[in-house]
Motif scaffolding. Structure first.
Motif, PDB file in Angstrom:
ATOM      1  N   HIS A 114     -20.859   1.807  27.191  1.00 46.99           N
ATOM      2  CA  HIS A 114     -19.567   2.477  27.009  1.00 46.99           C
ATOM      3  C   HIS A 114     -18.717   1.712  25.995  1.00 46.99           C
ATOM      4  O   HIS A 114     -18.135   2.298  25.075  1.00 46.99           O
ATOM      5  N   TRP A 143     -17.905   6.727  37.954  1.00 40.21           N
ATOM      6  CA  TRP A 143     -17.788   7.424  36.680  1.00 40.21           C
ATOM      7  C   TRP A 143     -19.023   8.277  36.430  1.00 40.21           C
ATOM      8  O   TRP A 143     -20.137   7.900  36.781  1.00 40.21           O
ATOM      9  N   ASN A 194     -21.516  -0.129  31.430  1.00 38.23           N
ATOM     10  CA  ASN A 194     -20.210  -0.543  30.904  1.00 38.23           C
ATOM     11  C   ASN A 194     -20.332  -1.072  29.484  1.00 38.23           C
ATOM     12  O   ASN A 194     -19.480  -0.809  28.628  1.00 38.23           O
ATOM     13  N   TYR A 253     -21.243   9.502  33.389  1.00 39.78           N
ATOM     14  CA  TYR A 253     -21.509   9.093  32.008  1.00 39.78           C
ATOM     15  C   TYR A 253     -22.274  10.176  31.252  1.00 39.78           C
ATOM     16  O   TYR A 253     -23.141  10.843  31.822  1.00 39.78           O
ATOM     17  N   ARG A 280     -17.233   8.112  29.374  1.00 41.55           N
ATOM     18  CA  ARG A 280     -16.935   8.339  30.795  1.00 41.55           C
ATOM     19  C   ARG A 280     -16.178   9.657  30.871  1.00 41.55           C
ATOM     20  O   ARG A 280     -15.033   9.738  30.432  1.00 41.55           O
ATOM     21  N   GLU A 281     -16.808  10.660  31.446  1.00 38.12           N
ATOM     22  CA  GLU A 281     -16.197  11.987  31.484  1.00 38.12           C
ATOM     23  C   GLU A 281     -15.116  12.096  32.540  1.00 38.12           C
ATOM     24  O   GLU A 281     -14.018  12.487  32.266  1.00 38.12           O
ATOM     25  N   GLU A 282     -15.496  11.836  33.750  1.00 41.26           N
ATOM     26  CA  GLU A 282     -14.586  11.945  34.882  1.00 41.26           C
ATOM     27  C   GLU A 282     -15.202  11.165  36.019  1.00 41.26           C
ATOM     28  O   GLU A 282     -16.292  10.632  35.883  1.00 41.26           O
ATOM     29  N   LYS A 283     -14.520  11.146  37.126  1.00 45.91           N
ATOM     30  CA  LYS A 283     -15.072  10.437  38.278  1.00 45.91           C
ATOM     31  C   LYS A 283     -15.630  11.436  39.292  1.00 45.91           C
ATOM     32  O   LYS A 283     -15.096  12.514  39.476  1.00 45.91           O
ATOM     33  N   THR A 288     -24.143   9.576  37.268  1.00 48.99           N
ATOM     34  CA  THR A 288     -23.544   8.339  37.762  1.00 48.99           C
ATOM     35  C   THR A 288     -24.550   7.197  37.632  1.00 48.99           C
ATOM     36  O   THR A 288     -25.753   7.417  37.452  1.00 48.99           O
TER      37      THR A 288
END
Length: 123
Positions: free
Chosen positions: A50, A65, A47, A67, A57-60, A23
């Motif tokens: 990205h 997010w 960002n 990364y 961004r894999e998941e939260k 994160t």
């Protein structure tokens, strides 16, 4: 390929070294061990990375997010080397100068890579 900016490189370096989804908070906390940086600054640069295609961004994790790098550090360095060679009007001469500065172990690794590339080209 444009070279990464200072903070972009710091973020990517951590993600490449850690080899795990992270994160912005993880990154900020680590950078703050050596110098102060604002969470929002790192979030903005993450960002941007990205948007440039450097981070996925894999998941939260909660609301944040996770990364991961899209490319390896080695792929990044190889692209920089390709760009540097492209700046020469005589790529073979530039390459010869580069090879002339290599240590014996690096030359051995280059020979091995060339043999592997030759085998790959033959198939």
């Amino acid at each position: 390929m444009r070279r990464l900016g200072e903070l972009e490189a710091e973020i990517m370096d951590r993600l490449w070294r850690w080899r795990r989804p992270s994160t912005v908070r993880d990154i900020v906390d680590d950078i703050n061990r050596t110098r102060p940086v604002a969470y929002t600054t790192v979030m903005t640069v993450a960002n941007i990375l990205h948007a440039k295609g450097w981070l996925l961004r894999e998941e939260k994790e909660g609301r944040a997010w996770l990364y991961v790098p899209v490319r390896t550090r080695e792929e990044y360095v190889a692209a920089l080397m390709e760009d540097a060679l492209g700046a020469s009007e005589d790529r073979p001469v530039a390459l010869a100068h580069f090879i002339g500065r290599m240590a014996p172990a690096e030359l051995a690794a280059l020979r091995k890579a060339l043999r592997a590339a030759g085998k790959h080209a033959d198939t």
